[in-house]
Design a protein around this motif. Structure first.
Motif, PDB file in Angstrom:
ATOM      1  N   ASP A 549      25.128 -14.201   8.083  1.00 12.95           N
ATOM      2  CA  ASP A 549      24.405 -12.651   8.109  1.00 12.95           C
ATOM      3  C   ASP A 549      25.120 -12.448   9.879  1.00 12.95           C
ATOM      4  OD1 ASP A 549      23.479 -12.589   5.865  1.00 12.95           O
ATOM      5  OD2 ASP A 549      21.100 -13.059   6.026  1.00 12.95           O
ATOM      6  N   VAL A 550      24.105 -13.200  10.434  1.00 12.79           N
ATOM      7  CA  VAL A 550      25.192 -13.200  11.694  1.00 12.79           C
ATOM      8  C   VAL A 550      26.423 -12.731  12.041  1.00 12.79           C
ATOM      9  CG1 VAL A 550      24.579 -13.515  14.493  1.00 12.79           C
ATOM     10  CG2 VAL A 550      22.936 -13.647  12.723  1.00 12.79           C
ATOM     11  N   ALA A 551      27.070 -13.624  11.034  1.00  9.43           N
ATOM     12  CA  ALA A 551      28.738 -13.068  11.607  1.00  9.43           C
ATOM     13  C   ALA A 551      29.276 -12.627  11.134  1.00  9.43           C
ATOM     14  CB  ALA A 551      29.283 -14.541  10.945  1.00  9.43           C
ATOM     15  N   TYR A 552      28.307 -11.929  10.527  1.00  9.93           N
ATOM     16  CA  TYR A 552      28.860  -9.909   9.290  1.00  9.93           C
ATOM     17  C   TYR A 552      29.541  -9.254  10.646  1.00  9.93           C
ATOM     18  CZ  TYR A 552      28.579  -5.536   7.761  1.00  9.93           C
ATOM     19  OH  TYR A 552      28.409  -4.139   7.341  1.00  9.93           O
ATOM     20  N   ARG A 553      28.498  -9.911  11.851  1.00  7.65           N
ATOM     21  CA  ARG A 553      28.737  -8.314  12.614  1.00  7.65           C
ATOM     22  C   ARG A 553      30.185  -8.678  13.741  1.00  7.65           C
ATOM     23  NH1 ARG A 553      22.543  -9.792  14.164  1.00  7.65           N
ATOM     24  NH2 ARG A 553      23.099 -10.663  16.247  1.00  7.65           N
ATOM     25  N   TYR A 554      30.310  -9.754  13.795  1.00  6.45           N
ATOM     26  CA  TYR A 554      31.660  -9.888  14.574  1.00  6.45           C
ATOM     27  C   TYR A 554      32.655 -10.342  12.884  1.00  6.45           C
ATOM     28  CZ  TYR A 554      27.902 -10.873  17.670  1.00  6.45           C
ATOM     29  OH  TYR A 554      26.469 -10.594  18.114  1.00  6.45           O
ATOM     30  N   THR A 555      32.523 -10.702  12.086  1.00  7.57           N
ATOM     31  CA  THR A 555      34.037 -10.791  11.070  1.00  7.57           C
ATOM     32  C   THR A 555      33.748  -9.872  10.283  1.00  7.57           C
ATOM     33  OG1 THR A 555      32.748 -11.583   9.231  1.00  7.57           O
ATOM     34  CG2 THR A 555      33.575 -13.477  11.783  1.00  7.57           C
ATOM     35  N   ARG A 556      33.136  -8.932   9.694  1.00  6.88           N
ATOM     36  CA  ARG A 556      32.649  -7.719   9.263  1.00  6.88           C
ATOM     37  C   ARG A 556      33.155  -8.741   7.580  1.00  6.88           C
ATOM     38  NH1 ARG A 556      37.585  -5.569   9.218  1.00  6.88           N
ATOM     39  NH2 ARG A 556      38.013  -7.046  11.658  1.00  6.88           N
ATOM     40  N   MET A 557      32.921  -9.429   7.905  1.00  7.96           N
ATOM     41  CA  MET A 557      33.606 -10.501   6.344  1.00  7.96           C
ATOM     42  C   MET A 557      31.825 -10.103   5.957  1.00  7.96           C
ATOM     43  SD  MET A 557      36.146 -10.685   5.498  1.00  7.96           S
ATOM     44  CE  MET A 557      37.481  -9.771   6.335  1.00  7.96           C
ATOM     45  N   GLN A 558      31.435 -10.104   4.702  1.00  9.31           N
ATOM     46  CA  GLN A 558      30.204 -10.199   3.767  1.00  9.31           C
ATOM     47  C   GLN A 558      29.801 -11.374   3.577  1.00  9.31           C
ATOM     48  OE1 GLN A 558      28.305  -7.576   2.910  1.00  9.31           O
ATOM     49  NE2 GLN A 558      30.082  -6.512   3.611  1.00  9.31           N
ATOM     50  N   SER A 559      28.850 -11.403   4.491  1.00  4.85           N
ATOM     51  CA  SER A 559      28.114 -13.148   3.749  1.00  4.85           C
ATOM     52  C   SER A 559      28.419 -14.089   3.126  1.00  4.85           C
ATOM     53  CB  SER A 559      26.783 -12.955   4.630  1.00  4.85           C
ATOM     54  OG  SER A 559      25.477 -12.370   3.180  1.00  4.85           O
ATOM     55  N   TYR A 560      28.295 -13.825   2.140  1.00  3.64           N
ATOM     56  CA  TYR A 560      28.923 -14.523   0.949  1.00  3.64           C
ATOM     57  C   TYR A 560      30.233 -14.816   0.469  1.00  3.64           C
ATOM     58  CZ  TYR A 560      29.801 -10.160  -1.212  1.00  3.64           C
ATOM     59  OH  TYR A 560      30.451  -8.122  -1.472  1.00  3.64           O
TER      60      TYR A 560
END
Lengths: 762, 163, 293
Positions: A549-560
């Motif tokens: 979820d946190v990574a979404y902020r940096y990768t713009r990829m949905q967590s799933y």
């Protein structure tokens, strides 16, 4: 896959260099030294204690007696607390006692500047006793008129439980049944961890701090608080590396006394270091349990009805109490299901030292009895012992109504097949028929069944905390303890596996500190991998989800769309590495917009547990005139589900087999009938096996993944001990025709039984 | 007693060391308390468990039943002395690690130091001989199986190196 | 830390004798594997010690001019076992002391300590009995030599006079020449063990190996002190090398031994074992001597 790989133990390097810090290594060398005055009578009321001479000895800081001790009664068993009073452990201890209940009971203590002064002061204390009659034998203690050891317990019976199935009395009326009626006796043994029990305590910040060689820091904290009558939060218990426990340290031993002593000397640091002799005489022991089996079988061996009585010698205090006897009793109708079963188990106080937990928790005793008895049925009826076991043992699909545990696979047959193949069973069995002469060989088998963990009898829970570092590595904390078995390494593998990081990126915090370690009840019941596994997996999955979820902020990829693999955040759709976990951790921790310290903590409550299975085969050579047994070959085969770390699993089995060999052949605590004193409480007179007393120990596995387990694994810590003594016993029977119904089968017993068998008549 | 001390000078792990020692002290006491050598473990203090073993002038002794004052002039090696100065492990230590011969770790130093005392280059022992050579050490965790395996491994390695 | 009042260290036999005279109540400590344990368990707590461990002159084994084997009292068990003279002339002694405790105990334990503590279970004692060792004591009045059988006065008591220390254990040429022996230690495990009972048998056979010229049998833990089986020896000196003789020995030793009941083993069991061990050790000694049974 990280699970299933034989990683090197995480603590191996430090232990190999000698730098690992155990309790004594951590204690300041200027600590005050505490010593205990043990009674030299088995049962008495303390009339008075004269400490005047002791106080005069230079270096003595404080002398305290049972008359100074707090009146709070406390329990010692390493069981989870119960909020229902009826399920709580029995509170029957004071830190020092006015009512001596066994030879060696604790009546006074000295705190001194050094060991010599403390020892001299202990010698100088004079205790006046009103001596009472004492009783050592379990069935004697149950008789009317036997010495009363605890007020509340009539006939000294701590507990009596029964199992009724079907209709025994009706069933035995069936014509043509053969009755096999036998008694089996097991002895008292000790854990013999090489590090003796040791703890030290001091006061700081208005709290009592205890560092202890314990398996159960969180439980010990509660016991200390109960003993001192203080709030639980005022006590802190720290558990460093420990030099073995095997259940002895699954009990509050002398932590309550040591904690009290520090409060009596102004909070100064007090060290209480048991001598080896005290570890033997004043810690816990394995319960001696006597069994009476009556089996009614058809000529083909079909088990029609069975009655079992178990008499468990608890010794002076309740400690783990009836749980141990009850565990064995409960096993009988499960291992060999019988429609008409009656079972009685009594746990009885005697004036002997206290029975507590010990690796196997009642099952080495019960397994000896049931597997000796099963062999006796085969011998009586002329049945093949392997075929008979295959036919009568718990069938695949068996479900226990109480625990809901299930036998999912054809594991008994698989284990037996592996064991027979290794030891060349059939050929040897044939070769050893009709032997004569002074030296004879034999081969024997025993099954193993073990119910791991404590649900639904008690709470099963494990908490886990993961804290991420800036480099993407984690600190892993659980309340389940490393006691030598390799738990830390298995936990690290589990965390790495589920979180998706390399094994090396898991830094387990080995030391438990009740101030900071998440709650867990400790090392016992072979529950570590099963119970902590659930805590770790639950935590790791939640942590991973949160990280993505946190990574979404940096990768713009949905967590799933993402996963963590080998320490990298990857896009699942094409496998591309988006960033490393280290990059993410560093970025988010120092993010001036959305700073976050990545951590996760979860508690898993378990409402399942698992059976563990296996067998042992032993081959012996008996020198009849010399009354000696030489163990030639031995193999244990285990089904503990999926092995987390095969090398460490194998090592665990070796250790258990070794303990089983000693249990079968040499170990026994001897008590003087006239005084109740332990006669052989040292490592010379107590016959722990040396390296020269063992053959090669073969450990093999059948891996049927446990469906209810987070990692397919289940208990392996205790099971290896359980089938060994009975396999050796059955091998001696095969060699000599003499059935040993008592442990250990040491030369004394061989001499007695061989004399009775007429072997020594010219 | 009136306090009695003696200056004990000896070589410990290759370095000459001196300390004023209480004459009542065992060598275990001295090595642990004066030199912080925590590999020397106390398991029984009467020479029965072997956890305190050290090498003195080439032979392995239980330091718990060896008076510290006797160490004067002696050459002593503890497990700490086997580890190389850069922290890498000696062959024996590494074999114990690799063969899962260490569990709780409390008896391990004694076994490793004992093995060091008798494993010489080229010398091969039978399993029975090895069991006897290691029989002065008690272990409750391992059943001795992997300890024997580790010692054998080093024995064969050293033998191969000596050829 | 041991509860010791004072320690006096001797580096020479003369110093030791002087210290013995100055501190008559002080306990002699050689290797300490017995004395230190007694201090720790309280039996000797608070004692004074005279340490003789540093007297190198009574350490080691050599052959004297008349062929007598001299074992310095401070020689450790491990050094006895490894010694070439012992291996050549009286191998059974090396084997017997190699059964003491474990390797580290054998490194510190001395033959002097093993005999001076007067215990019947000492692994060296039955063999020294069976080889008629002579105990050498040195004191203010010089050297005194006592046959080992007379050295033992009772359980835990030996013939050491005030001012004396034991300096050597001697075995004469007549005792060891053409003689082979075997020791059986009966223990409850294979190492780290005190003998439940032990039997050491040696024989000198006739040149044709058909006759037992001389039979000597020593026992530990078959009586309060180590003993010789004199009756059996007298009965079978000159007997044929045969199974009959072996069986006869097994029976007759029961007249020599007098073990007791204790929690370690019953008298009845020890008697049975004394008999079995004598037979087996005899057969082994005969085989070592080149005889056939």
């Amino acid at each position: 896959m990280i699970i299933g790989k034989s990683y090197t133990r995480v603590d191996a390097y430090d232990k190999a260099t000698g730098r690992t810090k155990y309790t004594e290594d951590l204690c300041d060398k200027h600590a005050l030294v505490a010593k205990i005055k043990h009674s030299n009578v088995a049962h008495a009321i303390v009339k008075s204690v004269d400490i005047s001479e002791a106080e005069k000895i230079p270096g003595v800081v404080k002398v305290l007696t049972c008359f100074d001790a707090p009146e709070y009664l406390f329990p010692t068993a390493g069981h989870p607390w119960s909020t229902e009073e009826s399920h709580q452990d029995i509170c029957d201890r004071n830190v020092l006692t006015k009512h001596v209940r066994y030879y060696g009971d604790d009546v006074a203590a000295v705190v001194a500047e050094d060991e010599v002064a403390a020892k001299r002061a202990i010698e100088a204390i004079k205790v006046e006793y009103e001596v009472l009659p004492f009783v050592l034998d379990v069935q004697e203690a149950m008789k009317d008129g036997a010495p009363q050891i605890h007020e509340k317990y009539k006939n000294n019976v701590l507990a009596h439980t029964q199992i009724h199935k079907g209709n025994y009395e009706e069933a035995i009326k069936e014509p043509g049944l053969i009755k096999i009626d036998k008694w089996y006796n097991t002895q008292t043994v000790q854990h013999c961890h090489i590090e003796n029990f040791i703890c030290y305590a001091w006061e700081e910040g208005g709290r009592i701090h205890v560092t202890s060689s314990t398996q159960i820091p969180h439980v010990t904290r509660r016991c200390v608080a109960q003993a001192l009558g203080v709030d639980w939060g005022r006590v802190r218990v720290v558990k460093p590396y420990i030099g073995g426990g095997f259940g002895n340290k699954q009990d509050a031993l002398y932590e309550p006394l040591c904690a009290w002593l520090t409060t009596q000397v102004g909070g100064r640091l007090v060290k209480l270091d048991c001598q080896r002799e005290e570890t033997f005489a004043n810690n816990r022991v394995r319960h001696a349990i006597r069994y009476h089996f009556i089996s009614w079988v058809k000529p083909d061996g079909t088990l029609v009805a069975r009655k079992v009585e178990c008499f468990s010698n608890q010794g002076a205090y309740a400690s783990h109490g009836h749980a141990i006897c009850a565990k064995g009793l409960g096993s009988f109708p499960q291992l060999y299901p019988c429609e008409n079963f009656e079972g009685d188990g009594w746990t009885v106080f005697t004036n002997r030292q206290v029975g507590g937990a010990m690796r196997g928790y009642g099952m080495p005793q019960a397994t000896f009895a049931i597997e000796a008895h099963t062999e006796d049925i085969c011998t009586e009826l002329g049945l093949d012992p392997i075929a008979y076991r295959r036919k009568t043992v718990m069938p695949v699909g068996y479900v226990d109504a109480f625990s809901k545990n299930e036998l999912y696979s054809d594991t008994f047959n698989q284990c037996l097949d592996a064991g027979m193949k290794y030891i060349d069973f059939e050929r040897k069995r044939e070769a050893y028929k009709n032997q004569t002469g002074d030296i004879r060989r034999g081969i024997g088998v025993s099954l193993l069944w073990y119910n791991t963990a404590v649900w639904p009898i008690a709470l099963e829970t494990s908490s886990c905390r993961m804290v991420m570092n800036q480099d993407g590595s984690i600190q892993l904390q659980v309340g389940e303890t490393e006691i030598g078995q390799g738990a830390d390494t298995a936990f690290s593998q589990m965390a790495a596996e589920t979180l998706g990081i390399p094994f090396e990126k898991v830094h387990i915090v080995s030391c438990q500190d009740t101030d900071v370690t998440p709650f867990g009840t400790g090392a016992y019941a072979s529950r570590q991998t099963y119970a902590a596994g659930m805590g770790i997996r639950g935590c790791a999955e939640a942590f991973k989800a949160h990280i993505l979820d946190v990574a979404y902020r940096y990768t713009r990829m949905q967590s799933y769309l993402m996963d963590i693999v080998d320490g990298n955040i990857i896009r699942k759709t094409d496998g591309r590495v988006l960033m490393t976990l280290g990059e993410l951790a560093l970025t988010v921790l120092y993010d001036r917009e959305h700073n976050e310290h990545l951590t996760m903590e979860k508690t898993a409550q378990l409402k399942t547990n698992a059976y563990s299975f296996g067998c042992c085969f032993a081959e012996v050579e008996v020198d009849i005139p010399m009354c000696q047994v030489k163990l030639l070959n031995i193999i244990n085969v285990h089904d503990a589900g999926t092995l987390i770390n095969p090398a460490l699993a194998e090592a665990q089995v070796h250790g258990g087999m070794s303990m089983g060999i000693g249990y079968g052949l040499s170990e026994k605590m001897l008590y003087d009938a006239k005084t109740g004193k332990l006669l052989n409480g040292n490592l010379l007179d107590y016959k722990l096996s040396t390296m020269m007393d063992h053959p090669h120990l073969e450990a093999q596995f059948v891996e049927n993944p446990e469906p209810t387990s987070a990692y397919g694994t289940k208990g392996l810590g205790e099971p290896p001990v359980n089938p060994v003594a009975s396999a050796i016993r059955n091998a001696i029977l095969n060699a000599t025709g003499v059935a040993f119904d008592e442990l250990p089968m040491r030369p004394h017993l061989l001499y007695e039984k061989f004399s009775q068998a007429g072997f020594f008549q010219d | 007693m009136s306090n009695q001390y003696k200056l004990v000078t000896c070589t410990i792990n290759g370095k000459e060391r001196s300390a004023m020692v209480d004459v009542r002290a065992s060598l275990t006491d001295m090595l642990r308390n004066d030199y912080g050598l925590t590999s020397v473990k106390k398991g029984c203090e009467v020479g029965e468990c072997g956890a305190c073993a050290v090498i003195i002038d080439g032979e392995c002794f239980n330091s718990c039943i060896y008076l510290a004052i006797w160490a004067d002039g002696k050459n002593i090696t503890t497990l700490e002395g086997l580890t190389h100065p850069d922290g890498t492990l000696s062959d024996i230590q590494q074999a114990f690690v690799d063969e899962s011969a260490i569990q709780c770790g409390f008896c391990s130093p004694g076994f490793m130091i004992e093995a060091e005392s008798f494993l010489q280059k080229g010398k091969i022992y039978t399993d029975d001989e090895l069991r006897k050579l290691l029989s002065g050490h008690l272990c409750r965790c391992t059943g001795y199986e992997n300890i024997l395996r580790a010692v054998k491994k080093v024995m064969h390695k050293r033998a191969a190196e000596s050829v | 830390m041991y509860d010791v009042e004072a320690i006096y260290e001797a580096k020479t036999v003369e110093e030791a004798i002087k210290l013995r005279q100055e501190h008559p109540k002080a306990v002699i400590i050689a290797g300490g594997s017995d004395v230190l344990i007694k201090i720790r368990e309280g039996k000797l707590a608070g004692c004074e010690l005279i340490s003789i461990y540093g007297i190198d002159s009574i350490r080691g084994i050599r052959m004297e001019d008349d062929g007598t084997l001299r074992i310095g009292s401070l020689t450790s068990f491990s050094h006895i076992t490894r010694n070439e003279l012992i291996q050549k002339y009286i191998n059974v002694l090396g084997e017997a002391v190699d059964k003491v405790g474990g390797p580290q105990i054998r490194a510190i334990g001395t033959i002097g300590g093993n005999t001076c503590n007067g215990v019947t279970s000492a692994d060296s004692a039955s063999t020294l009995m069976a080889w008629e060792a002579i105990i050498e004591l040195t004191g203010p009045n010089g050297v005194r030599r006592v046959p080992i059988e007379k050295f033992y006065l009772g359980a835990g008591k030996v013939d050491i006079q005030p001012g004396e220390i034991q300096t050597g254990v001697l075995i004469t040429k007549d005792s060891y020449e053409n003689c082979k022996g075997h020791y059986i230690k009966y223990g409850m495990r294979n190492a780290m063990e005190i003998a439940t009972t032990g039997c050491s048998v040696n024989v000198r056979l006739s040149p044709d190996k058909k006759v037992v010229e001389r039979l000597r049998i020593g026992y530990g833990v078959a009586a309060p002190v180590p003993i010789r089986a004199h009756k059996t020896e007298a009965a079978f000196n000159g007997a044929s090398v045969s199974m009959e003789t072996a069986n006869g020995i097994a029976k007759t030793v029961l007249e020599d031994v007098n073990p007791r009941d204790s929690w370690r083993a019953s008298k009845s069991m020890r008697l049975h074992l004394c008999s079995v061990m004598a037979k087996r050790a005899f057969i082994e000694a005969v085989k070592l001597s080149g005889g056939e049974i």
